[in-house]
Design a protein around this motif. Structure first.
Motif, PDB file in Angstrom:
ATOM      1  N   PRO A 176       0.723  -1.213   0.119  1.00 58.94           N
ATOM      2  CA  PRO A 176      -0.073  -0.035  -0.015  1.00 58.94           C
ATOM      3  C   PRO A 176       0.932   1.136  -0.079  1.00 58.94           C
ATOM      4  N   SER A 177       1.821   1.178   0.715  1.00 60.98           N
ATOM      5  CA  SER A 177       2.712   2.413   0.635  1.00 60.98           C
ATOM      6  C   SER A 177       3.374   2.762  -0.782  1.00 60.98           C
ATOM      7  N   ALA A 178       3.977   1.747  -1.306  1.00 61.07           N
ATOM      8  CA  ALA A 178       4.148   1.925  -2.948  1.00 61.07           C
ATOM      9  C   ALA A 178       3.272   2.594  -3.542  1.00 61.07           C
ATOM     10  N   ILE A 179       1.905   2.089  -3.504  1.00 53.96           N
ATOM     11  CA  ILE A 179       0.614   2.476  -4.218  1.00 53.96           C
ATOM     12  C   ILE A 179       0.698   4.004  -3.917  1.00 53.96           C
ATOM     13  N   ARG A 180       0.549   4.262  -2.571  1.00 51.28           N
ATOM     14  CA  ARG A 180       0.241   5.766  -1.986  1.00 51.28           C
ATOM     15  C   ARG A 180       1.464   6.608  -2.836  1.00 51.28           C
ATOM     16  N   GLY A 181       2.729   6.088  -2.774  1.00 57.26           N
ATOM     17  CA  GLY A 181       3.591   7.015  -3.497  1.00 57.26           C
ATOM     18  C   GLY A 181       3.562   7.239  -4.800  1.00 57.26           C
ATOM     19  N   TRP A 182       3.187   6.176  -5.530  1.00 57.24           N
ATOM     20  CA  TRP A 182       2.782   6.187  -6.929  1.00 57.24           C
ATOM     21  C   TRP A 182       1.841   6.919  -7.354  1.00 57.24           C
ATOM     22  N   LEU A 183       0.627   7.049  -6.545  1.00 61.51           N
ATOM     23  CA  LEU A 183      -0.411   7.777  -6.853  1.00 61.51           C
ATOM     24  C   LEU A 183       0.042   9.449  -6.452  1.00 61.51           C
ATOM     25  N   HIS A 184       0.877   9.417  -5.400  1.00 57.36           N
ATOM     26  CA  HIS A 184       1.413  10.971  -5.215  1.00 57.36           C
ATOM     27  C   HIS A 184       1.966  11.522  -6.440  1.00 57.36           C
ATOM     28  N   GLY A 185       2.749  10.804  -7.120  1.00 53.51           N
ATOM     29  CA  GLY A 185       3.499  11.216  -8.091  1.00 53.51           C
ATOM     30  C   GLY A 185       2.813  11.203  -9.594  1.00 53.51           C
ATOM     31  N   LEU A 186       1.556  10.661  -9.429  1.00 56.54           N
ATOM     32  CA  LEU A 186       0.844  10.735 -10.871  1.00 56.54           C
ATOM     33  C   LEU A 186       0.476  11.917 -11.170  1.00 56.54           C
ATOM     34  N   SER A 187       0.906  12.561 -12.302  1.00 52.33           N
ATOM     35  CA  SER A 187       0.495  13.531 -12.860  1.00 52.33           C
ATOM     36  C   SER A 187      -0.441  13.467 -14.044  1.00 52.33           C
ATOM     37  N   LEU A 188      -1.636  13.671 -13.831  1.00 53.56           N
ATOM     38  CA  LEU A 188      -2.561  13.442 -15.178  1.00 53.56           C
ATOM     39  C   LEU A 188      -3.423  14.884 -15.150  1.00 53.56           C
ATOM     40  N   ALA A 189      -3.960  14.941 -16.413  1.00 53.36           N
ATOM     41  CA  ALA A 189      -4.828  16.479 -16.434  1.00 53.36           C
ATOM     42  C   ALA A 189      -5.932  16.312 -15.542  1.00 53.36           C
ATOM     43  N   SER A 190      -6.579  14.971 -15.294  1.00 53.37           N
ATOM     44  CA  SER A 190      -7.807  15.148 -14.558  1.00 53.37           C
ATOM     45  C   SER A 190      -7.790  13.968 -13.460  1.00 53.37           C
ATOM     46  N   SER A 191      -8.660  13.936 -12.743  1.00 53.60           N
ATOM     47  CA  SER A 191      -8.902  12.964 -11.575  1.00 53.60           C
ATOM     48  C   SER A 191      -9.568  11.815 -12.391  1.00 53.60           C
ATOM     49  N   ASN A 192     -10.338  12.254 -13.317  1.00 58.50           N
ATOM     50  CA  ASN A 192     -11.056  10.712 -14.070  1.00 58.50           C
ATOM     51  C   ASN A 192      -9.996  10.160 -14.825  1.00 58.50           C
ATOM     52  N   SER A 193      -8.841  10.446 -15.183  1.00 60.81           N
ATOM     53  CA  SER A 193      -7.698   9.962 -16.014  1.00 60.81           C
ATOM     54  C   SER A 193      -7.059   9.252 -14.760  1.00 60.81           C
ATOM     55  N   GLN A 194      -6.892   9.747 -13.735  1.00 62.24           N
ATOM     56  CA  GLN A 194      -6.022   9.162 -12.481  1.00 62.24           C
ATOM     57  C   GLN A 194      -6.835   7.938 -12.121  1.00 62.24           C
ATOM     58  N   HIS A 195      -8.019   8.068 -12.036  1.00 58.19           N
ATOM     59  CA  HIS A 195      -9.014   7.162 -11.680  1.00 58.19           C
ATOM     60  C   HIS A 195      -8.894   5.860 -12.549  1.00 58.19           C
ATOM     61  N   SER A 196      -8.873   6.047 -13.797  1.00 54.35           N
ATOM     62  CA  SER A 196      -8.819   5.128 -14.896  1.00 54.35           C
ATOM     63  C   SER A 196      -7.507   4.194 -14.681  1.00 54.35           C
ATOM     64  N   VAL A 197      -6.452   5.000 -14.617  1.00 52.43           N
ATOM     65  CA  VAL A 197      -4.985   4.279 -14.353  1.00 52.43           C
ATOM     66  C   VAL A 197      -5.227   3.367 -13.064  1.00 52.43           C
ATOM     67  N   PHE A 198      -5.547   3.953 -12.069  1.00 56.28           N
ATOM     68  CA  PHE A 198      -5.572   3.419 -10.964  1.00 56.28           C
ATOM     69  C   PHE A 198      -6.450   2.196 -10.771  1.00 56.28           C
ATOM     70  N   THR A 199      -7.540   2.142 -11.562  1.00 57.64           N
ATOM     71  CA  THR A 199      -8.610   1.130 -11.907  1.00 57.64           C
ATOM     72  C   THR A 199      -7.797  -0.272 -12.296  1.00 57.64           C
ATOM     73  N   ASN A 200      -7.207   0.302 -13.554  1.00 57.97           N
ATOM     74  CA  ASN A 200      -6.258  -0.723 -14.152  1.00 57.97           C
ATOM     75  C   ASN A 200      -5.231  -1.393 -13.103  1.00 57.97           C
ATOM     76  N   VAL A 201      -4.690  -0.652 -12.345  1.00 58.37           N
ATOM     77  CA  VAL A 201      -3.553  -1.339 -11.575  1.00 58.37           C
ATOM     78  C   VAL A 201      -4.343  -2.242 -10.660  1.00 58.37           C
ATOM     79  N   SER A 202      -5.426  -1.601  -9.981  1.00 52.15           N
ATOM     80  CA  SER A 202      -6.015  -2.661  -9.057  1.00 52.15           C
ATOM     81  C   SER A 202      -6.621  -3.793  -9.665  1.00 52.15           C
ATOM     82  N   THR A 203      -7.199  -3.531 -10.938  1.00 56.55           N
ATOM     83  CA  THR A 203      -7.656  -4.854 -11.600  1.00 56.55           C
ATOM     84  C   THR A 203      -6.617  -5.853 -11.763  1.00 56.55           C
ATOM     85  N   VAL A 204      -5.190  -5.407 -12.027  1.00 54.71           N
ATOM     86  CA  VAL A 204      -4.200  -6.463 -12.411  1.00 54.71           C
ATOM     87  C   VAL A 204      -4.056  -7.104 -11.082  1.00 54.71           C
TER      88      VAL A 204
END
Length: 150
Positions: free
Chosen positions: A59-87
């Motif tokens: 979880p710490s690695a995921i939080r760090g990755w999310l903190h550094g995730l720079s995408l234009a919108s939170s919807n884009s961030q949500h989509s990428v996060f959902t893909n990682v979670s699904t994997v």
């Protein structure tokens, strides 16, 4: 092991990128969906998490990755996060890791922004309609092409 389940520690040694690429290859997806997910992972996930083994990503690695995730919108961030979670959910199902680190209580998924569609006014609709090329397949009348049962 206390819960009666055993996960082989060697099973989670596979790199996230290798596992995700294999997972994606085996998904029953349309080509465009597959390309979109592959692009998201390649651009926004693999540079940070790709070389780490599944078992190293907590979880710490995921939080760090999310903190550094720079995408234009939170919807884009949500989509990428959902893909990682699904994997990771697939990795849990495959017995490679005991838990999905994206589902830890300390990890906050990016929020979806709910936006209301604002319909165009009649002036704009007519301007767009008039700007369309004149072809037999397109109609300038508003009531054509909207019938059922054809």
């Amino acid at each position: 092991m206390l819960r009666g389940t055993y996960i082989d520690p060697d099973a989670g040694r596979v790199a996230f990128q290798k596992y995700a690429e294999n997972w994606l290859r085996n998904q029953p997806l349309e080509a465009t969906s597959r390309e979109t997910i592959e692009r998201r992972l390649r651009l926004h996930v693999y540079p940070v998490l790709g070389s780490k083994s599944l078992r190293q990503i907590d979880p710490s690695a995921i939080r760090g990755w999310l903190h550094g995730l720079s995408l234009a919108s939170s919807n884009s961030q949500h989509s990428v996060f959902t893909n990682v979670s699904t994997v990771f959910s697939a990795a849990v199902d495959d017995g490679l890791v005991p838990k999905n680190p994206c589902k830890a209580r300390s990890v906050r998924a990016p929020r979806l922004e709910r936006r209301r569609a604002v319909p165009w006014d009649a002036v704009r609709v007519m301007a767009v309609r008039e700007a369309l090329p004149d072809s037999g397949a397109q109609s300038r009348r508003g009531d054509e092409g909207c019938t059922r049962g054809r």
